[in-house]
Motif scaffolding. Sequence first.
Motif, PDB file in Angstrom:
ATOM      1  N   TRP A 127      -0.851 -37.204 -37.074  1.00 50.95           N
ATOM      2  CA  TRP A 127      -0.536 -36.998 -35.667  1.00 50.95           C
ATOM      3  C   TRP A 127      -1.758 -37.280 -34.804  1.00 50.95           C
ATOM      4  O   TRP A 127      -2.831 -36.728 -35.006  1.00 50.95           O
ATOM      5  N   ASP A 128      -1.599 -38.216 -33.836  1.00 50.86           N
ATOM      6  CA  ASP A 128      -2.663 -38.588 -32.915  1.00 50.86           C
ATOM      7  C   ASP A 128      -2.171 -38.297 -31.497  1.00 50.86           C
ATOM      8  O   ASP A 128      -1.361 -39.062 -30.956  1.00 50.86           O
ATOM      9  N   PRO A 129      -2.617 -37.212 -30.861  1.00 47.74           N
ATOM     10  CA  PRO A 129      -2.121 -36.869 -29.519  1.00 47.74           C
ATOM     11  C   PRO A 129      -2.363 -37.956 -28.485  1.00 47.74           C
ATOM     12  O   PRO A 129      -1.517 -38.217 -27.631  1.00 47.74           O
ATOM     13  N   GLN A 130      -3.544 -38.628 -28.542  1.00 51.02           N
ATOM     14  CA  GLN A 130      -3.853 -39.665 -27.560  1.00 51.02           C
ATOM     15  C   GLN A 130      -2.905 -40.855 -27.699  1.00 51.02           C
ATOM     16  O   GLN A 130      -2.357 -41.360 -26.711  1.00 51.02           O
ATOM     17  N   LYS A 131      -2.681 -41.275 -28.930  1.00 46.63           N
ATOM     18  CA  LYS A 131      -1.768 -42.392 -29.154  1.00 46.63           C
ATOM     19  C   LYS A 131      -0.342 -42.014 -28.765  1.00 46.63           C
ATOM     20  O   LYS A 131       0.420 -42.833 -28.236  1.00 46.63           O
ATOM     21  N   ALA A 132       0.025 -40.774 -29.020  1.00 42.15           N
ATOM     22  CA  ALA A 132       1.370 -40.326 -28.661  1.00 42.15           C
ATOM     23  C   ALA A 132       1.559 -40.313 -27.142  1.00 42.15           C
ATOM     24  O   ALA A 132       2.636 -40.642 -26.637  1.00 42.15           O
ATOM     25  N   GLU A 133       0.500 -39.927 -26.409  1.00 47.42           N
ATOM     26  CA  GLU A 133       0.586 -39.928 -24.948  1.00 47.42           C
ATOM     27  C   GLU A 133       0.741 -41.345 -24.402  1.00 47.42           C
ATOM     28  O   GLU A 133       1.523 -41.586 -23.472  1.00 47.42           O
TER      29      GLU A 133
END
Length: 227
Positions: A127-133
């Motif tokens: 899980w990568d929060p920045q990529k998900a955003e």
Amino acid sequence: MADLLGSILSSMEKPPSLGDQETRRKAREQAARLKKLQEQDKQQKVEFRKRMEKEVSDFIQDSGQIKKKFQPMNKIERSILHDVVEVAGLTSFSFGEDDDCRYVMIFKKEFAPSDEELDSYRHGEEWDPQKAEEKRKLKELVQQQEEEAALQGPVEVSPASDYKDKYSHLIGKGAAKDAAHMLQANKTYGCVPVANKRDTRSIEEAMNEIRAKKRLRQSGEELPTSS
């Protein structure tokens, strides 16, 4: 007296043979081993639960951790861990396709995972929060563009050239216009004008003429031929 004693002895069970004694002994040994295995399995489950309770407790007390990933476990161990987590008031999920490779992740209630995060774990991705955003913003942009296009209505497509100009050497520029004409209903449809009839005589006149021609033809056939 002898008959009574004989009847009593005959009603009594015979002492077990050597083969029956061996079978019973093996059955007792097997039952003892099974009971011992069951007790060992029960003890292992108790010890495993205690160990999981200790790890979950340490996780709760660690303010720097919001989630914890455990090593792959079998189905029974995962069930025990899920129960411990539920009692502790946390959230847990199992991930992994193969049963032997499935593992458990636990989360604190205030940091419960989103659907996008769970979807990443289900696909075996980190899980990568920045990529998900970034992915979320791109999705919103595409959706906004689709809504604007729907409000503008269908796009009119104009052909690069007029087909009539392209094929004017075949059909001519005024072919379609010249060929067009207004259709009018023929009021005399089904009626033949008198002027168009070929024979205006009455039936009686026509029959008289046919008879005259017939007599003339017969008289001509009766004339003798010259020698």
